[in-house]
Design a protein around this motif. Structure first.
Motif, mmCIF file in Angstrom:
data_model
loop_
_atom_site.group_PDB
_atom_site.id
_atom_site.type_symbol
_atom_site.label_atom_id
_atom_site.label_comp_id
_atom_site.label_asym_id
_atom_site.label_seq_id
_atom_site.Cartn_x
_atom_site.Cartn_y
_atom_site.Cartn_z
ATOM 1 N N VAL A 1 79.192 117.578 -31.922
ATOM 2 C CA VAL A 1 79.043 118.029 -30.613
ATOM 3 C C VAL A 1 77.785 117.044 -30.244
ATOM 4 C CG1 VAL A 1 77.926 119.769 -29.273
ATOM 5 C CG2 VAL A 1 79.721 120.186 -30.727
ATOM 6 N N SER A 2 77.835 116.382 -29.003
ATOM 7 C CA SER A 2 76.802 115.584 -28.745
ATOM 8 C C SER A 2 75.502 116.574 -28.465
ATOM 9 C CB SER A 2 77.034 115.011 -27.331
ATOM 10 O OG SER A 2 76.104 114.200 -26.860
ATOM 11 N N PRO A 3 74.396 116.009 -29.114
ATOM 12 C CA PRO A 3 72.997 116.517 -28.952
ATOM 13 C C PRO A 3 72.513 116.495 -27.458
ATOM 14 C CG PRO A 3 72.649 114.295 -29.674
ATOM 15 C CD PRO A 3 74.205 114.494 -29.687
ATOM 16 N N LEU A 4 72.875 115.571 -26.535
ATOM 17 C CA LEU A 4 72.950 115.809 -25.011
ATOM 18 C C LEU A 4 74.136 115.546 -24.270
ATOM 19 C CD1 LEU A 4 70.481 112.923 -24.761
ATOM 20 C CD2 LEU A 4 69.745 115.555 -24.781
ATOM 21 N N PRO A 5 74.775 116.990 -24.398
ATOM 22 C CA PRO A 5 76.233 117.180 -23.778
ATOM 23 C C PRO A 5 76.351 116.639 -22.215
ATOM 24 C CG PRO A 5 75.411 119.115 -24.704
ATOM 25 C CD PRO A 5 74.235 118.364 -24.681
ATOM 26 N N ASP A 6 75.217 116.488 -21.499
ATOM 27 C CA ASP A 6 75.334 115.968 -19.941
ATOM 28 C C ASP A 6 75.380 114.591 -20.121
ATOM 29 O OD1 ASP A 6 75.452 118.767 -19.306
ATOM 30 O OD2 ASP A 6 73.288 118.973 -19.045
ATOM 31 N N VAL A 7 75.082 113.679 -21.179
ATOM 32 C CA VAL A 7 75.152 112.404 -20.986
ATOM 33 C C VAL A 7 76.243 111.776 -21.729
ATOM 34 C CG1 VAL A 7 73.753 110.473 -22.151
ATOM 35 C CG2 VAL A 7 72.551 112.479 -21.400
ATOM 36 N N PRO A 8 77.049 110.959 -20.975
ATOM 37 C CA PRO A 8 78.279 110.475 -21.636
ATOM 38 C C PRO A 8 78.119 109.800 -23.024
ATOM 39 C CG PRO A 8 77.437 109.134 -19.760
ATOM 40 C CD PRO A 8 76.479 110.189 -19.929
ATOM 41 N N ASP A 9 79.311 110.018 -23.732
ATOM 42 C CA ASP A 9 79.382 109.266 -24.965
ATOM 43 C C ASP A 9 79.839 107.924 -24.770
ATOM 44 O OD1 ASP A 9 78.462 111.452 -26.352
ATOM 45 O OD2 ASP A 9 80.449 112.365 -26.910
ATOM 46 N N VAL A 10 79.407 106.925 -25.720
ATOM 47 C CA VAL A 10 79.952 105.595 -25.829
ATOM 48 C C VAL A 10 80.566 105.233 -27.284
ATOM 49 C CG1 VAL A 10 78.548 104.722 -23.948
ATOM 50 C CG2 VAL A 10 77.702 104.394 -26.511
ATOM 51 N N HIS A 11 81.458 104.187 -27.433
ATOM 52 C CA HIS A 11 81.923 104.040 -28.807
ATOM 53 C C HIS A 11 81.008 102.907 -29.358
ATOM 54 C CE1 HIS A 11 85.981 102.303 -30.800
ATOM 55 N NE2 HIS A 11 84.712 102.266 -31.604
ATOM 56 N N LEU A 12 80.576 103.054 -30.465
ATOM 57 C CA LEU A 12 79.611 102.139 -30.966
ATOM 58 C C LEU A 12 80.511 101.420 -32.124
ATOM 59 C CD1 LEU A 12 76.101 103.677 -31.495
ATOM 60 C CD2 LEU A 12 76.628 101.837 -29.932
ATOM 61 N N SER A 13 80.444 100.165 -32.189
ATOM 62 C CA SER A 13 81.022 99.467 -33.372
ATOM 63 C C SER A 13 80.046 98.810 -34.024
ATOM 64 C CB SER A 13 82.099 98.287 -32.905
ATOM 65 O OG SER A 13 82.727 97.916 -33.900
ATOM 66 N N VAL A 14 79.839 98.967 -35.486
ATOM 67 C CA VAL A 14 78.751 98.575 -36.158
ATOM 68 C C VAL A 14 79.267 97.673 -37.310
ATOM 69 C CG1 VAL A 14 76.588 99.174 -37.486
ATOM 70 C CG2 VAL A 14 77.356 100.737 -35.874
ATOM 71 N N PHE A 15 78.731 96.606 -37.482
ATOM 72 C CA PHE A 15 79.622 95.659 -38.458
ATOM 73 C C PHE A 15 78.104 95.198 -39.456
ATOM 74 C CE2 PHE A 15 80.799 91.674 -40.251
ATOM 75 C CZ PHE A 15 82.120 92.080 -40.544
ATOM 76 N N VAL A 16 78.446 95.963 -40.788
ATOM 77 C CA VAL A 16 77.142 95.591 -41.772
ATOM 78 C C VAL A 16 78.019 95.268 -43.130
ATOM 79 C CG1 VAL A 16 75.369 96.893 -43.065
ATOM 80 C CG2 VAL A 16 75.907 97.651 -40.704
ATOM 81 N N HIS A 17 77.553 94.341 -43.549
ATOM 82 C CA HIS A 17 77.907 93.899 -44.990
ATOM 83 C C HIS A 17 79.289 93.715 -45.212
ATOM 84 C CE1 HIS A 17 73.731 93.841 -46.424
ATOM 85 N NE2 HIS A 17 73.668 94.932 -46.074
ATOM 86 N N GLY A 18 80.128 93.126 -44.048
ATOM 87 C CA GLY A 18 81.291 92.919 -43.814
ATOM 88 C C GLY A 18 82.462 94.258 -43.662
ATOM 89 N N VAL A 19 81.630 95.260 -43.311
ATOM 90 C CA VAL A 19 82.454 96.602 -43.185
ATOM 91 C C VAL A 19 82.065 96.857 -41.709
ATOM 92 C CG1 VAL A 19 82.450 99.002 -43.693
ATOM 93 C CG2 VAL A 19 81.987 97.275 -45.338
ATOM 94 N N ARG A 20 83.039 97.128 -40.847
ATOM 95 C CA ARG A 20 83.142 97.790 -39.455
ATOM 96 C C ARG A 20 83.242 99.391 -39.523
ATOM 97 N NH1 ARG A 20 87.105 96.621 -34.671
ATOM 98 N NH2 ARG A 20 86.479 98.571 -33.484
ATOM 99 N N MET A 21 82.177 99.907 -38.616
ATOM 100 C CA MET A 21 82.194 101.179 -38.738
ATOM 101 C C MET A 21 82.092 101.633 -37.220
ATOM 102 S SD MET A 21 79.387 101.899 -41.628
ATOM 103 C CE MET A 21 78.541 100.490 -41.369
ATOM 104 N N ASP A 22 83.091 102.620 -36.725
ATOM 105 C CA ASP A 22 83.086 103.084 -35.467
ATOM 106 C C ASP A 22 82.550 104.405 -35.322
ATOM 107 O OD1 ASP A 22 84.589 100.915 -33.921
ATOM 108 O OD2 ASP A 22 85.491 101.278 -35.636
ATOM 109 N N PHE A 23 81.703 104.558 -34.163
ATOM 110 C CA PHE A 23 81.119 105.957 -33.944
ATOM 111 C C PHE A 23 80.951 106.257 -32.772
ATOM 112 C CE2 PHE A 23 78.573 104.151 -37.853
ATOM 113 C CZ PHE A 23 79.251 104.980 -38.651
#
Length: 72
Positions: free
Chosen positions: A5-27
């Motif tokens: 659950v978002s800590p700020l439910p009134d603020v829209p969520d975005v899709h973050l793609s993080v690339f670290v040490h050859g690994v892509r993680m999506d949040f």
């Protein structure tokens, strides 16, 4: 509070793609936390290692420790 659950439910969520040490993680993260995370990450790591992707965030895990990026 549920980890999915978002800590700020009134603020829209975005899709973050993080690339670290050859690994892509999506949040999912609320826009406010995402902007702070991106700013801090780019200051300490590669400038292009974090991107905001268009699209739905359904099914993505939330950014770990998302609340920490909301504190001033």
């Amino acid at each position: 509070m549920s980890e999915q659950v978002s800590p700020l439910p009134d603020v829209p969520d975005v899709h973050l793609s993080v690339f670290v040490h050859g690994v892509r993680m999506d949040f999912a993260a609320c826009l406010t936390a995402a902007l702070t995370f991106i700013e801090e990450h780019r200051a300490r790591h590669y400038v292009d290692a974090v991107n905001v992707l268009p699209g739905d965030t359904t099914g993505l895990q939330r950014l770990p420790n998302e609340r920490l990026y909301l504190s001033p």
